[in-house]
Design a protein around this motif. Structure first.
Motif, PDB file in Angstrom:
ATOM      1  N   MET A   1     -12.061  -5.390   3.962  1.00 47.04           N
ATOM      2  CA  MET A   1     -12.964  -4.790   2.978  1.00 47.04           C
ATOM      3  C   MET A   1     -12.229  -4.498   1.677  1.00 47.04           C
ATOM      4  SD  MET A   1     -15.217  -2.244   5.391  1.00 47.04           S
ATOM      5  CE  MET A   1     -16.096  -1.540   4.006  1.00 47.04           C
ATOM      6  N   LEU A   2     -11.019  -3.919   1.767  1.00 43.45           N
ATOM      7  CA  LEU A   2     -10.239  -3.644   0.560  1.00 43.45           C
ATOM      8  C   LEU A   2      -9.916  -4.938  -0.191  1.00 43.45           C
ATOM      9  CD1 LEU A   2      -7.759  -0.866   1.713  1.00 43.45           C
ATOM     10  CD2 LEU A   2      -9.513  -0.676  -0.059  1.00 43.45           C
ATOM     11  N   GLY A   3      -9.634  -5.995   0.547  1.00 44.70           N
ATOM     12  CA  GLY A   3      -9.357  -7.282  -0.092  1.00 44.70           C
ATOM     13  C   GLY A   3     -10.552  -7.811  -0.858  1.00 44.70           C
ATOM     14  N   GLU A   4     -11.733  -7.580  -0.335  1.00 43.42           N
ATOM     15  CA  GLU A   4     -12.964  -8.016  -1.006  1.00 43.42           C
ATOM     16  C   GLU A   4     -13.303  -7.103  -2.185  1.00 43.42           C
ATOM     17  OE1 GLU A   4     -16.058 -10.382  -1.932  1.00 43.42           O
ATOM     18  OE2 GLU A   4     -14.610 -10.794  -0.341  1.00 43.42           O
ATOM     19  N   LEU A   5     -13.133  -5.816  -1.992  1.00 46.12           N
ATOM     20  CA  LEU A   5     -13.485  -4.845  -3.026  1.00 46.12           C
ATOM     21  C   LEU A   5     -12.444  -4.770  -4.144  1.00 46.12           C
ATOM     22  CD1 LEU A   5     -14.707  -2.046  -0.619  1.00 46.12           C
ATOM     23  CD2 LEU A   5     -16.142  -3.328  -2.226  1.00 46.12           C
TER      24      LEU A   5
ATOM     25  N   PRO B   1      -9.711  -7.474  -4.976  1.00 44.27           N
ATOM     26  CA  PRO B   1      -8.946  -8.709  -4.727  1.00 44.27           C
ATOM     27  C   PRO B   1      -7.610  -8.783  -5.457  1.00 44.27           C
ATOM     28  CG  PRO B   1     -10.936  -9.172  -6.009  1.00 44.27           C
ATOM     29  CD  PRO B   1     -10.999  -7.729  -5.608  1.00 44.27           C
ATOM     30  N   GLU B   2      -7.480  -8.104  -6.603  1.00 46.06           N
ATOM     31  CA  GLU B   2      -6.206  -8.130  -7.335  1.00 46.06           C
ATOM     32  C   GLU B   2      -5.216  -7.108  -6.807  1.00 46.06           C
ATOM     33  OE1 GLU B   2      -9.098  -7.983  -9.624  1.00 46.06           O
ATOM     34  OE2 GLU B   2      -9.126 -10.152  -9.411  1.00 46.06           O
ATOM     35  N   GLY B   3      -5.633  -6.285  -5.860  1.00 42.76           N
ATOM     36  CA  GLY B   3      -4.731  -5.280  -5.307  1.00 42.76           C
ATOM     37  C   GLY B   3      -4.373  -4.188  -6.290  1.00 42.76           C
ATOM     38  N   ARG B   4      -5.302  -3.837  -7.173  1.00 37.71           N
ATOM     39  CA  ARG B   4      -5.029  -2.808  -8.186  1.00 37.71           C
ATOM     40  C   ARG B   4      -5.093  -1.399  -7.618  1.00 37.71           C
ATOM     41  NH1 ARG B   4      -8.482  -5.687 -12.909  1.00 37.71           N
ATOM     42  NH2 ARG B   4      -6.889  -7.175 -13.487  1.00 37.71           N
ATOM     43  N   GLU B   5      -5.902  -1.203  -6.595  1.00 38.42           N
ATOM     44  CA  GLU B   5      -6.038   0.116  -5.990  1.00 38.42           C
ATOM     45  C   GLU B   5      -4.847   0.387  -5.076  1.00 38.42           C
ATOM     46  OE1 GLU B   5      -8.415   2.620  -6.314  1.00 38.42           O
ATOM     47  OE2 GLU B   5      -8.973   1.424  -8.052  1.00 38.42           O
ATOM     48  N   PRO B   6      -4.441   1.642  -4.980  1.00 40.51           N
ATOM     49  CA  PRO B   6      -3.325   1.984  -4.085  1.00 40.51           C
ATOM     50  C   PRO B   6      -3.649   1.622  -2.644  1.00 40.51           C
ATOM     51  CG  PRO B   6      -3.925   3.852  -5.482  1.00 40.51           C
ATOM     52  CD  PRO B   6      -4.966   2.801  -5.678  1.00 40.51           C
ATOM     53  N   ARG B   7      -2.658   1.201  -1.915  1.00 42.57           N
ATOM     54  CA  ARG B   7      -2.797   0.853  -0.505  1.00 42.57           C
ATOM     55  C   ARG B   7      -1.873   1.747   0.315  1.00 42.57           C
ATOM     56  NH1 ARG B   7      -6.216  -2.323  -2.612  1.00 42.57           N
ATOM     57  NH2 ARG B   7      -6.528  -4.449  -1.922  1.00 42.57           N
ATOM     58  N   CYS B   8      -2.145   1.797   1.574  1.00 42.46           N
ATOM     59  CA  CYS B   8      -1.277   2.542   2.493  1.00 42.46           C
ATOM     60  C   CYS B   8       0.014   1.755   2.687  1.00 42.46           C
ATOM     61  CB  CYS B   8      -1.950   2.726   3.856  1.00 42.46           C
ATOM     62  SG  CYS B   8      -3.358   3.827   3.768  1.00 42.46           S
ATOM     63  N   PRO B   9       1.141   2.445   2.956  1.00 41.95           N
ATOM     64  CA  PRO B   9       2.399   1.736   3.199  1.00 41.95           C
ATOM     65  C   PRO B   9       2.236   0.702   4.306  1.00 41.95           C
ATOM     66  CG  PRO B   9       2.790   4.095   3.023  1.00 41.95           C
ATOM     67  CD  PRO B   9       1.290   3.896   3.040  1.00 41.95           C
ATOM     68  N   GLY B  10       2.786  -0.457   4.062  1.00 43.70           N
ATOM     69  CA  GLY B  10       2.773  -1.503   5.080  1.00 43.70           C
ATOM     70  C   GLY B  10       1.510  -2.347   5.074  1.00 43.70           C
ATOM     71  N   SER B  11       0.567  -2.088   4.151  1.00 46.11           N
ATOM     72  CA  SER B  11      -0.670  -2.868   4.152  1.00 46.11           C
ATOM     73  C   SER B  11      -0.520  -4.170   3.387  1.00 46.11           C
ATOM     74  CB  SER B  11      -1.819  -2.053   3.555  1.00 46.11           C
ATOM     75  OG  SER B  11      -1.602  -1.857   2.173  1.00 46.11           O
ATOM     76  N   GLY B  12       0.557  -4.280   2.619  1.00 47.28           N
ATOM     77  CA  GLY B  12       0.800  -5.523   1.917  1.00 47.28           C
ATOM     78  C   GLY B  12       0.111  -5.617   0.567  1.00 47.28           C
ATOM     79  N   GLY B  13      -0.638  -4.610   0.157  1.00 52.20           N
ATOM     80  CA  GLY B  13      -1.328  -4.665  -1.124  1.00 52.20           C
ATOM     81  C   GLY B  13      -0.425  -4.205  -2.256  1.00 52.20           C
TER      82      GLY B  13
END
Length: 168
Positions: A145-149, A151-163
């Protein structure tokens, strides 16, 4: 209207169940934190993000991004947190436009006192009722869902999520 792919019965049920669960989860976490520590969930999250930042400080812009909050909403919360002595805001040296929010020792103490109850509530309402496989599935679904919402990975991700911005 003819081109619309309407949700089938199962999708509609899944969608509504998901929305209800997210709504009730937020409410449960907020009620527990308010009851046990007097903090709304949003304030707890702000203190937690500051506690994880280098030196316990972030620009207000960085903090708003990490919390997925509007600057005006965060400004209101920060004013209250500062009034309660939990954070300190100040201008960056040489840059009068940038405001830094810094966790105070009192803020860290309040956060540390609130954290055990918060974690117990997260476990109670989410993890304790799921199998390890379901937890893994939930993480994978959320990552898709985060990848779809985002796609550029601009939003912070949890450690280890690869974003991009690989922390939350």
């Amino acid at each position: 209207m003819a081109d619309t792919r309407w949700l089938d019965e199962g999708e509609q049920r899944t969608w509504r169940t998901f929305l209800a669960a997210v709504h009730l989860l937020e409410g449960s976490l907020d009620r527990q934190l308010r009851r046990d520590s007097g903090l709304p969930h949003a304030y707890y999250q702000a203190l937690a993000m500051l506690s994880e930042a280098p030196g316990g400080a972030l620009t207000m812009t960085e903090l708003a991004r990490m919390l997925r909050s509007s600057p005006s909403r965060l400004s209101h919360a920060a004013a209250r947190l500062e009034e309660d002595g939990l954070i300190h805001r100040f201008k960056r040296l040489g840059d009068r436009r940038t405001t830094i929010a810094e966790l105070t020792p009192r803020g860290l103490k309040v956060l540390r006192e609130a954290a055990p109850g918060h974690v117990r509530e997260v476990r109670r309402v989410l993890f304790d009722s799921l199998t390890r496989e379901q937890v893994d599935q939930l993480r994978e679904i959320s990552e898709v869902m985060l990848g779809e919402l985002d796609p550029e990975g601009r939003e912070p991700r949890c450690p280890g999520s690869g974003g991009a911005g690989d922390r939350d």
